[in-house]
Write a protein that holds these residues in place. Structure first.
Motif, PDB file in Angstrom:
ATOM      1  N   GLU A 143      26.410  13.914 114.988  1.00  0.00           N
ATOM      2  CA  GLU A 143      25.415  13.040 115.611  1.00  0.00           C
ATOM      3  C   GLU A 143      24.116  13.011 114.795  1.00  0.00           C
ATOM      4  O   GLU A 143      23.509  11.944 114.632  1.00  0.00           O
ATOM      5  N   LYS A 144      23.705  14.170 114.290  1.00  0.00           N
ATOM      6  CA  LYS A 144      22.486  14.229 113.459  1.00  0.00           C
ATOM      7  C   LYS A 144      22.664  13.388 112.193  1.00  0.00           C
ATOM      8  O   LYS A 144      21.737  12.705 111.761  1.00  0.00           O
ATOM      9  N   GLU A 145      23.860  13.440 111.594  1.00  0.00           N
ATOM     10  CA  GLU A 145      24.112  12.650 110.390  1.00  0.00           C
ATOM     11  C   GLU A 145      24.058  11.159 110.695  1.00  0.00           C
ATOM     12  O   GLU A 145      23.434  10.383 109.961  1.00  0.00           O
ATOM     13  N   HIS A 146      24.684  10.729 111.792  1.00  0.00           N
ATOM     14  CA  HIS A 146      24.640   9.309 112.171  1.00  0.00           C
ATOM     15  C   HIS A 146      23.204   8.854 112.420  1.00  0.00           C
ATOM     16  O   HIS A 146      22.797   7.780 111.977  1.00  0.00           O
ATOM     17  N   PHE A 147      22.438   9.677 113.112  1.00  0.00           N
ATOM     18  CA  PHE A 147      21.044   9.365 113.398  1.00  0.00           C
ATOM     19  C   PHE A 147      20.241   9.253 112.098  1.00  0.00           C
ATOM     20  O   PHE A 147      19.429   8.345 111.925  1.00  0.00           O
ATOM     21  N   ALA A 148      20.493  10.173 111.150  1.00  0.00           N
ATOM     22  CA  ALA A 148      19.787  10.149 109.863  1.00  0.00           C
ATOM     23  C   ALA A 148      20.089   8.852 109.113  1.00  0.00           C
ATOM     24  O   ALA A 148      19.175   8.210 108.579  1.00  0.00           O
TER      25      ALA A 148
END
Length: 193
Positions: free
Chosen positions: A83-88
């Motif tokens: 999720e953090k990667e998608h948000f980034a």
């Protein structure tokens, strides 16, 4: 082996990520807590507060990521990274650069964490994520060190005040096989033309 060792590796690691427009997440544990990490990174990056304010950098204690409610949940941690990667990526960053210190791990949690580390390779290999995992030599015996080397593409070990890279041979063979297949495909495509 020490907080100095951690900072010697992690400060330039995160500095490079921030300067290369990556979203960065540093999960801390003793001997370097979140305040220590922030102070060390601030010495290397005069504009650290901007990165924090804009959300490009997060520095959290392990209890805020790995051990929410006092319990390690491998699925929650892995899903959180994705999720953090998608948000980034949605925010225009090149990807996610992360590090998590495992000093908090107790012997009873080792096997579930080792299984989690093994699963990360297959899941994160398709993501724009680079991860650097840190382990305390004081808390790792021979079997734990074997797990660490087996679960990671590369391992950095400091010996005689020099950092040495140990490459996982299984990963190396897979990488060589993929390169050979890619070369064969390119060669076949060239012959068709």
């Amino acid at each position: 082996q020490s907080s100095e060792d951690l900072l010697e590796v992690l400060v330039p690691y995160f500095k490079a990520g921030l300067e290369n427009n990556e979203s960065c997440m540093w999960i801390t544990s003793q001997p370097v807590n979140a305040a220590d990490a922030k102070a060390a990174l601030g010495s290397a990056l005069p504009d650290l507060e901007r990165y924090l304010r804009e959300g490009q950098l997060e520095i959290l204690d392990y209890s805020e990521w790995y051990a929410l409610g006092g319990v390690f949940d491998a699925n929650r941690a892995l899903q959180g990274w994705i999720e953090k990667e998608h948000f980034a990526l949605q925010r225009g960053y090149e990807g996610l650069r992360l590090s998590g210190n495992t000093f908090w791990l107790e012997k009873k949690d080792w096997q579930s964490f080792s299984d989690y580390e093994a699963s990360i390779n297959s899941c994160l290999g398709h993501q724009r994520i680079i991860a650097l995992c840190t382990y305390s030599l004081k808390k790792c015996g021979a079997f734990e060190l074997i797990d660490v080397v087996n679960n990671h593409q590369f391992t950095l070990i400091k010996r005689d005040n020099r950092w040495r890279i140990v490459q996982n041979q299984a990963h190396k063979k897979t990488e060589q096989a993929l390169r050979a297949s890619e070369t064969a495909l390119h060669e076949a495509d060239r012959r068709k033309d």
